[in-house]
Design a protein around this motif. Sequence first.
Motif, short mmCIF file in Angstrom:
data_model
loop_
_atom_site.label_atom_id
_atom_site.label_comp_id
_atom_site.label_asym_id
_atom_site.label_seq_id
_atom_site.Cartn_x
_atom_site.Cartn_y
_atom_site.Cartn_z
N ARG A 272 -48.77 -20.23 -25.95
CA ARG A 272 -47.42 -19.73 -26.16
C ARG A 272 -46.89 -20.11 -27.53
NH1 ARG A 272 -43.93 -23.54 -22.00
NH2 ARG A 272 -44.67 -25.55 -22.73
N GLN B 176 -36.98 -21.54 -23.12
CA GLN B 176 -37.72 -22.75 -22.80
C GLN B 176 -36.86 -24.00 -22.98
OE1 GLN B 176 -42.15 -21.65 -24.27
NE2 GLN B 176 -40.64 -21.52 -25.88
N ASP C 271 -39.93 -18.11 -25.69
CA ASP C 271 -41.32 -17.70 -25.91
C ASP C 271 -41.36 -16.24 -26.33
OD1 ASP C 271 -41.01 -16.15 -23.63
OD2 ASP C 271 -42.26 -17.42 -22.36
N GLU D 37 -46.66 -25.98 -28.27
CA GLU D 37 -46.71 -24.58 -28.65
C GLU D 37 -47.79 -24.36 -29.71
OE1 GLU D 37 -44.36 -27.00 -29.44
OE2 GLU D 37 -42.59 -25.78 -29.92
N THR E 71 -48.01 -20.59 -20.29
CA THR E 71 -47.89 -21.74 -21.19
C THR E 71 -49.06 -21.85 -22.17
OG1 THR E 71 -48.96 -23.16 -19.54
CG2 THR E 71 -46.56 -23.05 -19.51
#
Length: 293
Positions: A98, A159, A153, A182, A95
């Motif tokens: 990303r 996601q 991703d 993000e 995460t």
Amino acid sequence: SSIYASQTGRPSYPLLTLFRGLLLGVWYRLSDVQLSQCLYRDLLFRKFCHLELGGDVPEASTLGRFRSQLVEHDLWERLLGEINRQLEAKNIILTEGRINIIDATPIEAAQSGSGKGKDGEPKRDKDAGWHVKKNSRGVLKPTYGYSVHTGVDEDGFIQRQTVTAGNLHDSVERDTLLLGDEDALYADAAYSSQEIRDKLERFDIADQVQRKGYRNKPLSAEDSKRNDEIAVIRAGGERPFATYKSRYGLARTRFMGLAKNMTTYGIAAIAHNVRKGAKFLTLYGLPDQSSAG
């Protein structure tokens, strides 16, 4: 309320058994009837679904009712979130740092013709709509059906996902696919607008949305070069669609109605991430906890 249809009668199959069965149905492109038959005779299928050797297996109607319960309780999104949480806990999905690649693809409706039923009503799926898009040859191709919208991703893990009628513009679901944390957003020119540029700036998200030209205002050479650079990474957002259509046999919907198809493609997204996570483990093993993310 309980997902089980009844609290009385013979014991129900464990929910995890039925859920694993639906995943097998996606991976092997099986109808509920075919899946039930495979559960009966295939030992590996039984093992995956935690079914005892020589014991009963779920019938096609049982699998169908379980899927209907997922639709009724709108559970697919929560299930996808839980699968992703477990993959994140093992540092398979990372995460930190990303990116988010958003895109959409048209899916033909199971009933897309203009015929009518015995009651005189159109047999066409009422929740679907017409989607017109240029194919690889630049020719406009109309499709009556739905649009599947995903955010993935850089490794191809899904996601976020949603499904809409085909006549809705891709950009309508832009905010649904945004994560908010993000580092960068990648998208094709269909999502380009001053509104999205302002929003990305507010959230401190790098703008990697391709620019589009307008009448009497074509793309500059600089924007064209920028689009080409973005396209290299943005292409990764199309790979789940190829998996859905060519590997899972979902180029055409199997059910009528938006809710059922939302769940069907939601289960496909879960199957996609589970399979990708398993492949990751096979190739690389678990990442080092001290160095990951």
